[in-house]
Design a protein around this motif. Structure first.
Motif, mmCIF file in Angstrom:
data_model
loop_
_atom_site.group_PDB
_atom_site.id
_atom_site.type_symbol
_atom_site.label_atom_id
_atom_site.label_comp_id
_atom_site.label_asym_id
_atom_site.label_seq_id
_atom_site.Cartn_x
_atom_site.Cartn_y
_atom_site.Cartn_z
ATOM 1 N N LEU A 129 0.824 -1.039 -0.094
ATOM 2 C CA LEU A 129 -0.112 -0.016 -0.106
ATOM 3 C C LEU A 129 0.843 1.380 0.171
ATOM 4 N N GLY A 130 2.071 0.959 -0.393
ATOM 5 C CA GLY A 130 2.938 2.318 -0.578
ATOM 6 C C GLY A 130 3.197 2.385 -2.043
ATOM 7 N N VAL A 173 -1.687 4.017 -2.663
ATOM 8 C CA VAL A 173 -0.360 4.305 -2.744
ATOM 9 C C VAL A 173 0.224 5.054 -1.411
ATOM 10 N N GLY A 174 -0.797 5.483 -0.534
ATOM 11 C CA GLY A 174 -0.238 6.434 0.465
ATOM 12 C C GLY A 174 -0.347 5.995 1.676
ATOM 13 N N LEU A 175 -0.091 4.558 1.888
ATOM 14 C CA LEU A 175 -0.008 4.096 3.130
ATOM 15 C C LEU A 175 1.342 3.816 3.638
ATOM 16 N N GLY A 176 2.502 4.218 3.078
ATOM 17 C CA GLY A 176 3.754 3.944 3.268
ATOM 18 C C GLY A 176 4.465 5.107 3.906
ATOM 19 N N ILE A 177 5.738 4.783 3.952
ATOM 20 C CA ILE A 177 6.725 6.010 4.545
ATOM 21 C C ILE A 177 6.562 7.024 3.458
ATOM 22 N N PRO A 199 7.841 9.057 0.498
ATOM 23 C CA PRO A 199 8.967 8.988 -0.427
ATOM 24 C C PRO A 199 10.114 9.922 -0.535
ATOM 25 N N ALA A 244 -1.388 9.284 3.264
ATOM 26 C CA ALA A 244 -1.304 10.744 2.731
ATOM 27 C C ALA A 244 -2.548 11.038 1.802
ATOM 28 N N GLU A 297 -1.196 6.734 8.835
ATOM 29 C CA GLU A 297 -0.869 5.342 8.901
ATOM 30 C C GLU A 297 0.300 5.017 7.866
ATOM 31 N N VAL A 298 1.373 4.611 8.056
ATOM 32 C CA VAL A 298 2.703 4.706 7.338
ATOM 33 C C VAL A 298 3.218 3.184 7.326
ATOM 34 N N GLY A 346 3.710 -0.172 3.709
ATOM 35 C CA GLY A 346 4.511 -0.091 2.589
ATOM 36 C C GLY A 346 5.655 -1.308 2.698
#
Lengths: 176, 176, 176
Positions: free
Chosen positions: A133-134, B131-135, B137, C14, C130-131, C134
């Motif tokens: 999900l990133g 695509v917004g749920l990771g660290i 970028p 995000a 939420e991060v 990914g």
């Protein structure tokens, strides 16, 4: 939430509380627990060693631990039995181990999933990281990894009696 | 789950089963399907070409495929009709194409979303990657990309009749 | 959805619409709003300055803004009161600020969470990213960050009256 008699899949992000949630299912059911660890404990002061110690202390002495960094299907087959729960933590680490040792991940995933074409002999809980999900990762190995993980989750979810997504320690039932 | 007559938005991570879920909606409704592909098939042995072939084989011959890497709104307007379903796979690739060719993504997103101010002439399913749920970028382009995607998803979700989040192949209804 | 009298935790990716959703809760309750910003407005043309301006314009003049890049617990204690709502946007930026200034993040997180062992004097909404969904990030600081965020979310979620996950602007209630 009660523990399903067959296969339960617990998905969640990093530090989502998914392992603790899975342990809670076993404890609430007052079953003996077999913890199948896919992490390799090389000891020392690594992040992984710390994490393993932390999880072990939390579980306490009532759990038996089996290490299965690669032969995961075999470990589950050996341990699943009525009246005790097998908790695998986690699938994504197992996939990592397979990739690092150049196994055929697609083939091993397929034969792992085939284990669950019949319901297991006792409750089995598989914990895994949701990693898709990133942003698309730059490197090919990371992209392959999330493809392997995503495909395995889909296959297992189709066979599972219950699928739970954990966020902030709270369960969201996707199936069952 | 049944197919809504208007706009359906299907969100999910990489390898979450979102495309297959969307195809299943059309097949269960026994409608003719128009597959609007935003991917560019350059042929060869690239990962993308493989992925396109894989999806095409799964859908089978009953689908008609239209390629719309950039002119997506036009393709939907031309194809939407009562009694057949238009499936767009996927919005995030369309955004990528716009960015790579230096289009004004905000403006094109707004006019795309405006298409759905009136319900479309037949069922339209838009598939997109969350695509917004990771660290966060490191690079600016990736940050802009997830901003564009997130804003577009919000705007479309507000207009959609149904919004579904897919994880491990399982749908979670967010709206409708 | 109505605003809970105690602690509400709003999680999302995000550009998921989480801030707007949180603001909407306060506006629908027709309460005075105190906006506690953890972002540092250095002015200029940075992405962050743009984002701050954008959020400020959207909220309009009926909100009072308090800046609390580090002393977040103190700000909430000072502002929480019956009949007005305190909205913190966002926890992940506060964690970033603590890390950049080499604070003891675990200790500060614990004492922050302890604030909510008793229900606050008025409604408090904490917004956070939420991060953890990914791929594992390459660098240690990013991994530590998502560990801190994930643990804080779990602790706060256990104390919150309501926990909501926002995707594409749509709320999914995890608790309450």
């Amino acid at each position: 939430m009660t523990l399903a008699p067959g296969l339960t899949l617990v998905l969640g992000g990093a530090r989502s509380g998914k392992s603790r949630y899975a342990e809670g299912l076993v404890e609430a059911a007052k079953l003996a627990g077999v913890y199948v660890a896919t992490a390799r404990d090389f000891g020392g002061d690594t992040e992984m060693a710390e994490r393993i110690r932390h999880h072990r202390e939390r579980r306490g002495a009532s759990w038996r631990t089996v290490e299965a960094p690669l032969e995961l299907g075999e470990a589950i087959r050996a341990e699943a039995a009525p009246g005790r729960a097998v908790l695998v933590d986690c699938l994504t680490l197992w996939l990592t181990n397979l990739m690092l040792e150049s196994h055929d991940v697609e083939a091993e995933s397929a034969s792992f999933a085939a284990l669950f074409s019949e319901p297991p002999a006792g409750p089995v809980i598989l914990v895994s990281n949701e990693v898709g999900l990133g942003i698309v990762p730059d490197n090919r190995m990371a992209r392959d990894f999330r493809d392997h993980a995503g495909r395995l989750h889909q296959t297992l979810a189709a066979k599972a009696e219950r699928v739970v997504f954990v966020a902030a320690g709270l369960p969201l039932v996707l199936k069952g």
